[in-house]
Design a protein around this motif. Structure first.
Motif, mmCIF file in Angstrom:
data_model
loop_
_atom_site.group_PDB
_atom_site.id
_atom_site.type_symbol
_atom_site.label_atom_id
_atom_site.label_comp_id
_atom_site.label_asym_id
_atom_site.label_seq_id
_atom_site.Cartn_x
_atom_site.Cartn_y
_atom_site.Cartn_z
ATOM 1 N N ALA A 97 2.802 6.589 41.517
ATOM 2 C CA ALA A 97 3.952 5.687 41.406
ATOM 3 C C ALA A 97 5.275 6.437 41.501
ATOM 4 C CB ALA A 97 3.881 4.912 40.091
ATOM 5 N N ASP A 98 5.356 7.623 40.916
ATOM 6 C CA ASP A 98 6.617 8.372 40.934
ATOM 7 C C ASP A 98 6.969 8.882 42.322
ATOM 8 O OD1 ASP A 98 7.038 7.997 38.202
ATOM 9 O OD2 ASP A 98 5.935 9.817 37.675
ATOM 10 N N ALA A 99 5.962 9.260 43.098
ATOM 11 C CA ALA A 99 6.195 9.836 44.423
ATOM 12 C C ALA A 99 6.316 8.780 45.521
ATOM 13 C CB ALA A 99 5.068 10.810 44.767
ATOM 14 N N ASN A 100 5.978 7.520 45.204
ATOM 15 C CA ASN A 100 5.945 6.458 46.225
ATOM 16 C C ASN A 100 6.618 5.181 45.737
ATOM 17 O OD1 ASN A 100 4.101 7.809 48.338
ATOM 18 N ND2 ASN A 100 3.039 8.119 46.394
ATOM 19 N N PRO A 101 7.907 5.248 45.436
ATOM 20 C CA PRO A 101 8.589 4.097 44.827
ATOM 21 C C PRO A 101 8.676 2.870 45.730
ATOM 22 C CG PRO A 101 10.184 5.779 45.444
ATOM 23 C CD PRO A 101 8.814 6.385 45.629
ATOM 24 N N ALA A 102 8.702 3.040 47.033
ATOM 25 C CA ALA A 102 8.841 1.877 47.918
ATOM 26 C C ALA A 102 7.639 0.951 47.792
ATOM 27 C CB ALA A 102 9.020 2.327 49.368
ATOM 28 N N THR A 103 6.434 1.513 47.820
ATOM 29 C CA THR A 103 5.233 0.690 47.704
ATOM 30 C C THR A 103 5.147 0.057 46.320
ATOM 31 O OG1 THR A 103 4.101 2.083 49.309
ATOM 32 C CG2 THR A 103 2.711 0.694 47.916
ATOM 33 N N VAL A 104 5.526 0.804 45.302
ATOM 34 C CA VAL A 104 5.506 0.283 43.934
ATOM 35 C C VAL A 104 6.446 -0.909 43.816
ATOM 36 C CG1 VAL A 104 6.079 0.830 41.531
ATOM 37 C CG2 VAL A 104 4.821 2.484 42.923
ATOM 38 N N MET A 105 7.642 -0.788 44.370
ATOM 39 C CA MET A 105 8.607 -1.896 44.314
ATOM 40 C C MET A 105 8.117 -3.086 45.127
ATOM 41 S SD MET A 105 12.330 -0.038 44.340
ATOM 42 C CE MET A 105 13.113 -1.611 44.581
ATOM 43 N N ASP A 106 7.597 -2.831 46.331
ATOM 44 C CA ASP A 106 7.105 -3.915 47.186
ATOM 45 C C ASP A 106 5.967 -4.679 46.516
ATOM 46 O OD1 ASP A 106 8.930 -3.234 49.120
ATOM 47 O OD2 ASP A 106 7.470 -2.245 50.437
ATOM 48 N N ALA A 107 5.138 -3.966 45.739
ATOM 49 C CA ALA A 107 4.002 -4.588 45.071
ATOM 50 C C ALA A 107 4.409 -5.261 43.760
ATOM 51 C CB ALA A 107 2.912 -3.549 44.808
ATOM 52 N N GLY A 108 5.660 -5.069 43.332
ATOM 53 C CA GLY A 108 6.132 -5.689 42.100
ATOM 54 C C GLY A 108 5.509 -5.097 40.847
ATOM 55 N N VAL A 109 5.120 -3.835 40.912
ATOM 56 C CA VAL A 109 4.465 -3.179 39.780
ATOM 57 C C VAL A 109 5.495 -2.886 38.692
ATOM 58 C CG1 VAL A 109 3.231 -1.112 39.041
ATOM 59 C CG2 VAL A 109 2.667 -2.199 41.220
ATOM 60 N N THR A 110 5.203 -3.327 37.477
ATOM 61 C CA THR A 110 6.097 -3.084 36.348
ATOM 62 C C THR A 110 5.434 -2.278 35.242
ATOM 63 O OG1 THR A 110 5.469 -5.190 35.354
ATOM 64 C CG2 THR A 110 7.424 -5.189 36.778
ATOM 65 N N SER A 111 4.134 -2.059 35.352
ATOM 66 C CA SER A 111 3.393 -1.320 34.334
ATOM 67 C C SER A 111 2.252 -0.568 35.012
ATOM 68 C CB SER A 111 2.841 -2.299 33.293
ATOM 69 O OG SER A 111 2.179 -1.617 32.265
ATOM 70 N N ILE A 112 1.952 0.621 34.490
ATOM 71 C CA ILE A 112 0.832 1.364 35.052
ATOM 72 C C ILE A 112 -0.127 1.770 33.936
ATOM 73 C CG2 ILE A 112 1.982 2.189 37.130
ATOM 74 C CD1 ILE A 112 2.527 4.801 35.698
ATOM 75 N N PRO A 113 -1.388 1.923 34.240
ATOM 76 C CA PRO A 113 -1.960 1.779 35.565
ATOM 77 C C PRO A 113 -2.047 0.312 35.995
ATOM 78 C CG PRO A 113 -3.719 2.151 33.978
ATOM 79 C CD PRO A 113 -2.416 2.286 33.238
ATOM 80 N N THR A 114 -1.839 0.105 37.265
ATOM 81 C CA THR A 114 -2.081 -1.191 37.894
ATOM 82 C C THR A 114 -3.110 -0.971 38.992
ATOM 83 O OG1 THR A 114 0.089 -2.150 37.450
ATOM 84 C CG2 THR A 114 -1.086 -2.997 39.369
ATOM 85 N N MET A 115 -4.132 -1.782 39.003
ATOM 86 C CA MET A 115 -5.125 -1.739 40.077
ATOM 87 C C MET A 115 -4.994 -3.019 40.880
ATOM 88 S SD MET A 115 -8.304 -0.130 38.005
ATOM 89 C CE MET A 115 -7.585 -0.408 36.392
ATOM 90 N N ASN A 116 -4.613 -2.860 42.143
ATOM 91 C CA ASN A 116 -4.514 -3.992 43.053
ATOM 92 C C ASN A 116 -5.752 -4.021 43.932
ATOM 93 O OD1 ASN A 116 -2.089 -4.932 42.117
ATOM 94 N ND2 ASN A 116 -0.860 -3.953 43.693
ATOM 95 N N PHE A 117 -6.283 -5.201 44.142
ATOM 96 C CA PHE A 117 -7.506 -5.394 44.917
ATOM 97 C C PHE A 117 -7.152 -6.118 46.211
ATOM 98 C CE2 PHE A 117 -8.521 -4.869 40.537
ATOM 99 C CZ PHE A 117 -9.719 -4.176 40.503
ATOM 100 N N TYR A 118 -7.436 -5.470 47.333
ATOM 101 C CA TYR A 118 -7.085 -5.999 48.653
ATOM 102 C C TYR A 118 -8.331 -6.312 49.462
ATOM 103 C CZ TYR A 118 -2.400 -4.156 47.752
ATOM 104 O OH TYR A 118 -1.167 -3.908 47.216
ATOM 105 N N LYS A 119 -8.282 -7.413 50.182
ATOM 106 C CA LYS A 119 -9.361 -7.786 51.089
ATOM 107 C C LYS A 119 -8.719 -8.358 52.345
ATOM 108 C CE LYS A 119 -13.788 -10.136 51.222
ATOM 109 N NZ LYS A 119 -14.766 -10.889 50.433
ATOM 110 N N ASN A 120 -9.137 -7.865 53.489
ATOM 111 C CA ASN A 120 -8.576 -8.309 54.764
ATOM 112 C C ASN A 120 -7.050 -8.201 54.796
ATOM 113 O OD1 ASN A 120 -11.178 -8.988 55.749
ATOM 114 N ND2 ASN A 120 -11.064 -10.921 54.629
ATOM 115 N N GLY A 121 -6.529 -7.119 54.198
ATOM 116 C CA GLY A 121 -5.092 -6.873 54.226
ATOM 117 C C GLY A 121 -4.274 -7.707 53.272
ATOM 118 N N ARG A 122 -4.939 -8.460 52.396
ATOM 119 C CA ARG A 122 -4.220 -9.321 51.448
ATOM 120 C C ARG A 122 -4.534 -8.936 50.015
ATOM 121 N NH1 ARG A 122 -6.368 -14.501 52.154
ATOM 122 N NH2 ARG A 122 -5.115 -15.033 50.354
#
Length: 108
Positions: free
Chosen positions: A60-85
């Motif tokens: 999260a510290d090294a990749n703030p753009a993806t963290v912001m785009d994903a709306g992450v406000t707390s860690i750890p956060t595990m996002n589950f993606y299927k077919n790009g969604r």
């Protein structure tokens, strides 16, 4: 045995959104205690689900753009993606059975 894939802001689209397999993206940081508790569980699951699911890790510290785009406000956060969604999210440290159940949902 498979290991988690390191993802960055630059590789997120290719590694996660364009993946042919479902992806579990662990958003973590080196200073995060709960993240350290989840890491060995994800290492185990990467081996158990090799060839069926990609386990990926994003600092999260090294990749703030993806963290912001994903709306992450707390860690750890595990996002589950299927077919790009994004189809599911777990916030906080959870035991292996809880994470495995979410992975099984990706495969259903």
């Amino acid at each position: 045995m498979s290991t988690p894939v390191a993802v960055t802001d630059d590789t997120f689209t290719e590694e996660v959104l364009n993946s042919e397999l479902p992806v579990v993206l662990d958003i973590w940081a080196t200073w995060c205690g709960p993240c350290k508790r989840v890491a060995p569980i994800l290492d185990q699951l990467a081996g158990e689900y090799a060839g069926r699911v990609v386990i990926a890790k994003l600092d999260a510290d090294a990749n703030p753009a993806t963290v912001m785009d994903a709306g992450v406000t707390s860690i750890p956060t595990m996002n589950f993606y299927k077919n790009g969604r994004l189809v599911d999210t777990l916030i906080g440290a959870h035991p292996k059975p809880v994470i495995a159940e979410k992975i099984e949902g990706l495969l259903a």
